[in-house]
Design a protein around this motif. Sequence first.
Motif, PDB file in Angstrom:
ATOM      1  N   HIS A 191      -9.271   0.663 -39.973  1.00 44.85           N
ATOM      2  CA  HIS A 191     -10.157   0.680 -38.692  1.00 44.85           C
ATOM      3  C   HIS A 191      -9.118   2.255 -38.405  1.00 44.85           C
ATOM      4  O   HIS A 191     -10.195   3.676 -36.702  1.00 44.85           O
ATOM      5  CB  HIS A 191     -10.594   0.449 -37.830  1.00 44.85           C
ATOM      6  N   ARG A 192      -7.456   2.079 -38.595  1.00 50.87           N
ATOM      7  CA  ARG A 192      -7.366   3.180 -38.342  1.00 50.87           C
ATOM      8  C   ARG A 192      -7.086   3.715 -36.528  1.00 50.87           C
ATOM      9  O   ARG A 192      -6.380   4.451 -36.078  1.00 50.87           O
ATOM     10  CB  ARG A 192      -7.507   5.124 -38.383  1.00 50.87           C
ATOM     11  N   GLY A 193      -6.869   2.530 -36.595  1.00 50.32           N
ATOM     12  CA  GLY A 193      -6.570   1.518 -34.656  1.00 50.32           C
ATOM     13  C   GLY A 193      -5.333   0.883 -34.979  1.00 50.32           C
ATOM     14  O   GLY A 193      -4.320   2.226 -35.719  1.00 50.32           O
ATOM     15  N   LEU A 210       1.595  15.022 -52.581  1.00 53.77           N
ATOM     16  CA  LEU A 210      -0.488  14.996 -53.059  1.00 53.77           C
ATOM     17  C   LEU A 210      -0.642  13.334 -52.088  1.00 53.77           C
ATOM     18  O   LEU A 210      -0.193  12.303 -53.091  1.00 53.77           O
ATOM     19  CB  LEU A 210       0.040  14.842 -54.257  1.00 53.77           C
ATOM     20  N   GLU A 211      -1.361  13.740 -51.072  1.00 55.49           N
ATOM     21  CA  GLU A 211      -1.950  12.565 -50.722  1.00 55.49           C
ATOM     22  C   GLU A 211      -3.357  11.767 -51.434  1.00 55.49           C
ATOM     23  O   GLU A 211      -4.379  12.791 -50.619  1.00 55.49           O
ATOM     24  CB  GLU A 211      -2.187  12.192 -49.186  1.00 55.49           C
ATOM     25  N   PRO A 212      -3.462  10.836 -51.444  1.00 53.85           N
ATOM     26  CA  PRO A 212      -5.189  10.631 -52.352  1.00 53.85           C
ATOM     27  C   PRO A 212      -5.737   9.472 -50.893  1.00 53.85           C
ATOM     28  O   PRO A 212      -4.427   9.076 -50.641  1.00 53.85           O
ATOM     29  CB  PRO A 212      -5.132   9.528 -53.138  1.00 53.85           C
ATOM     30  N   VAL A 265       5.062   7.847 -47.473  1.00 48.73           N
ATOM     31  CA  VAL A 265       3.907   6.684 -47.066  1.00 48.73           C
ATOM     32  C   VAL A 265       3.381   7.230 -45.679  1.00 48.73           C
ATOM     33  O   VAL A 265       3.491   7.234 -44.613  1.00 48.73           O
ATOM     34  CB  VAL A 265       4.488   5.277 -47.273  1.00 48.73           C
ATOM     35  N   HIS A 266       1.928   6.461 -45.739  1.00 46.21           N
ATOM     36  CA  HIS A 266       1.220   6.584 -44.978  1.00 46.21           C
ATOM     37  C   HIS A 266       1.153   5.464 -44.202  1.00 46.21           C
ATOM     38  O   HIS A 266       0.567   4.460 -45.097  1.00 46.21           O
ATOM     39  CB  HIS A 266       0.165   7.156 -44.492  1.00 46.21           C
ATOM     40  N   ILE A 267       1.106   4.623 -42.943  1.00 46.56           N
ATOM     41  CA  ILE A 267       0.561   3.620 -42.616  1.00 46.56           C
ATOM     42  C   ILE A 267      -0.564   3.006 -41.001  1.00 46.56           C
ATOM     43  O   ILE A 267      -0.157   3.934 -40.235  1.00 46.56           O
ATOM     44  CB  ILE A 267       1.881   2.187 -41.958  1.00 46.56           C
ATOM     45  N   VAL A 310       4.280  11.371 -54.896  1.00 42.37           N
ATOM     46  CA  VAL A 310       3.301  10.549 -54.695  1.00 42.37           C
ATOM     47  C   VAL A 310       3.187  10.195 -53.168  1.00 42.37           C
ATOM     48  O   VAL A 310       4.238  10.373 -52.936  1.00 42.37           O
ATOM     49  CB  VAL A 310       2.572   9.525 -55.453  1.00 42.37           C
ATOM     50  N   HIS A 311       2.067  10.934 -52.256  1.00 37.62           N
ATOM     51  CA  HIS A 311       2.083  10.484 -50.449  1.00 37.62           C
ATOM     52  C   HIS A 311       1.046   9.417 -49.921  1.00 37.62           C
ATOM     53  O   HIS A 311      -0.421   9.841 -50.993  1.00 37.62           O
ATOM     54  CB  HIS A 311       1.883  11.563 -50.137  1.00 37.62           C
ATOM     55  N   LEU A 312       1.161   7.821 -50.943  1.00 44.19           N
ATOM     56  CA  LEU A 312       0.795   7.188 -50.646  1.00 44.19           C
ATOM     57  C   LEU A 312      -0.101   6.674 -48.712  1.00 44.19           C
ATOM     58  O   LEU A 312       1.184   7.051 -48.276  1.00 44.19           O
ATOM     59  CB  LEU A 312       0.941   6.160 -51.357  1.00 44.19           C
ATOM     60  N   ASP A 313      -1.475   6.196 -48.797  1.00 46.51           N
ATOM     61  CA  ASP A 313      -1.933   6.645 -47.157  1.00 46.51           C
ATOM     62  C   ASP A 313      -2.557   4.397 -47.619  1.00 46.51           C
ATOM     63  O   ASP A 313      -3.680   4.521 -48.563  1.00 46.51           O
ATOM     64  CB  ASP A 313      -2.527   7.659 -47.289  1.00 46.51           C
ATOM     65  N   ILE A 314      -1.837   4.042 -46.825  1.00 43.31           N
ATOM     66  CA  ILE A 314      -2.717   2.109 -47.523  1.00 43.31           C
ATOM     67  C   ILE A 314      -3.875   1.944 -46.934  1.00 43.31           C
ATOM     68  O   ILE A 314      -4.660   1.523 -47.412  1.00 43.31           O
ATOM     69  CB  ILE A 314      -1.640   1.643 -46.147  1.00 43.31           C
ATOM     70  N   TYR A 315      -4.251   3.043 -45.623  1.00 42.94           N
ATOM     71  CA  TYR A 315      -6.055   3.615 -45.291  1.00 42.94           C
ATOM     72  C   TYR A 315      -6.342   3.781 -46.026  1.00 42.94           C
ATOM     73  O   TYR A 315      -7.670   2.594 -46.246  1.00 42.94           O
ATOM     74  CB  TYR A 315      -5.933   3.721 -43.730  1.00 42.94           C
ATOM     75  N   HIS A 316      -6.466   4.469 -47.118  1.00 43.82           N
ATOM     76  CA  HIS A 316      -6.914   5.325 -48.422  1.00 43.82           C
ATOM     77  C   HIS A 316      -7.111   4.027 -49.173  1.00 43.82           C
ATOM     78  O   HIS A 316      -8.147   3.794 -50.106  1.00 43.82           O
ATOM     79  CB  HIS A 316      -6.738   6.801 -48.502  1.00 43.82           C
ATOM     80  N   MET A 317      -5.718   3.416 -49.399  1.00 48.70           N
ATOM     81  CA  MET A 317      -5.957   2.765 -50.966  1.00 48.70           C
ATOM     82  C   MET A 317      -6.528   1.334 -50.896  1.00 48.70           C
ATOM     83  O   MET A 317      -7.058   0.747 -51.210  1.00 48.70           O
ATOM     84  CB  MET A 317      -4.277   2.077 -50.680  1.00 48.70           C
ATOM     85  N   PHE A 345       3.068   6.130 -38.898  1.00 48.76           N
ATOM     86  CA  PHE A 345       2.076   5.666 -38.624  1.00 48.76           C
ATOM     87  C   PHE A 345       1.476   6.779 -38.590  1.00 48.76           C
ATOM     88  O   PHE A 345       1.477   7.670 -37.681  1.00 48.76           O
ATOM     89  CB  PHE A 345       2.566   5.097 -38.082  1.00 48.76           C
ATOM     90  N   GLU A 346       0.378   6.633 -38.942  1.00 49.89           N
ATOM     91  CA  GLU A 346      -1.222   7.302 -38.704  1.00 49.89           C
ATOM     92  C   GLU A 346      -1.964   6.193 -37.531  1.00 49.89           C
ATOM     93  O   GLU A 346      -2.715   5.592 -38.259  1.00 49.89           O
ATOM     94  CB  GLU A 346      -1.879   8.254 -39.603  1.00 49.89           C
ATOM     95  N   SER A 347      -2.273   7.154 -36.588  1.00 53.27           N
ATOM     96  CA  SER A 347      -4.251   6.209 -35.921  1.00 53.27           C
ATOM     97  C   SER A 347      -4.747   7.288 -34.645  1.00 53.27           C
ATOM     98  O   SER A 347      -4.115   7.796 -34.445  1.00 53.27           O
ATOM     99  CB  SER A 347      -3.706   5.552 -34.868  1.00 53.27           C
TER     100      SER A 347
HETATM  101 MN    MN Z   1      -2.621   9.933 -44.190  1.00 60.15          MN
END
Ligand code: MN
Length: 291
Positions: free
Chosen positions: A215-217, A150-152, A209-211, A181-188, A244-246
């Motif tokens: 600004h998602r760049g 689950l990614e908040p 984990v999503h990093i 839990v699926h944590l994404d630092i962009y949303h955190m 890694f998400e960008s």
């Molecule tokens: Mn994400």
Amino acid sequence: MTTIPNLLGVHALVWVGGWSKDQCREAIKNSAEAGYGLIEIPALDPKSIDVEHTKATLKEFGLKGACSLGLSFDADINNDDSEIAKRGEARLMDALNVVEQLGGDYLGGVIFSALGKYKFPPTKKARDNAVAALKRLAIAAQAKGITLGLEPVNRYESNLLNTGSQALEMIKDIGEPNVVVHLDIYHMNIEEQDLVSPVLEAGNKLGYVHIGASHRGPLGTGNIDFDSFFGALAKIGYKGTITFESFSSTVVAPDLSSTLGIWRNLWTDNKSMAKSAREYIENKIVAAHKN
Ligand code: MN
């Protein structure tokens, strides 16, 4: 070469905006060449994925596959309407089957609600519908050896789970062991008090984990304090996947890019950008384990 305790992944949208045979091959090949061990494939429309071809290509390049998605407002388990909720659950089951057929073990993302801006807060009935559907999905996933994450996400992308605490509460209500839990630092960076306490609170329930940059760049730009976050991961002994998400307007996925608000061009050369992101993440992990 330093060994790190985590499998590093990259989101397919760094490479391609669709999943034709050519796009699938380009994305998987580029991920492997940039040094990643996993590719995260968006499964918003699970039935459109050619699983045979994808599986063969993953094998050819020695990569693992994971899937993520957000539901749509007309097929949403976080809805009072049981027909709309049922359509959402069916889509999740389709996505689960895709992960199984790819030989993967992870399905995550906004699997608890539609991905987009709600115009109202969640209702009790909608949340109950989501919990019941996810419980059935989790039980089906157990038989396939698949974990659900689950990614908040930030308030503009869901009304249901915006923080790690909310995800943990929902996991308790679902009551199945294979939901993490699926944590994404962009949303955190948008929703949490800080970048450390959600990691510590999740502890061994943190499973993915999503990093990404603020600004998602490209990594190494933006305003996120990565050292604190990687320090917290080291503190809990996190050994799971880090992906890694960008996103940039250089690569456009017709639905997903608009939903995520990818209007600007933050990079053009995805190959060098993805390779330096992988090195950046590795360096942060190594540094965090030295402290
Ligand atoms: Mn994400």
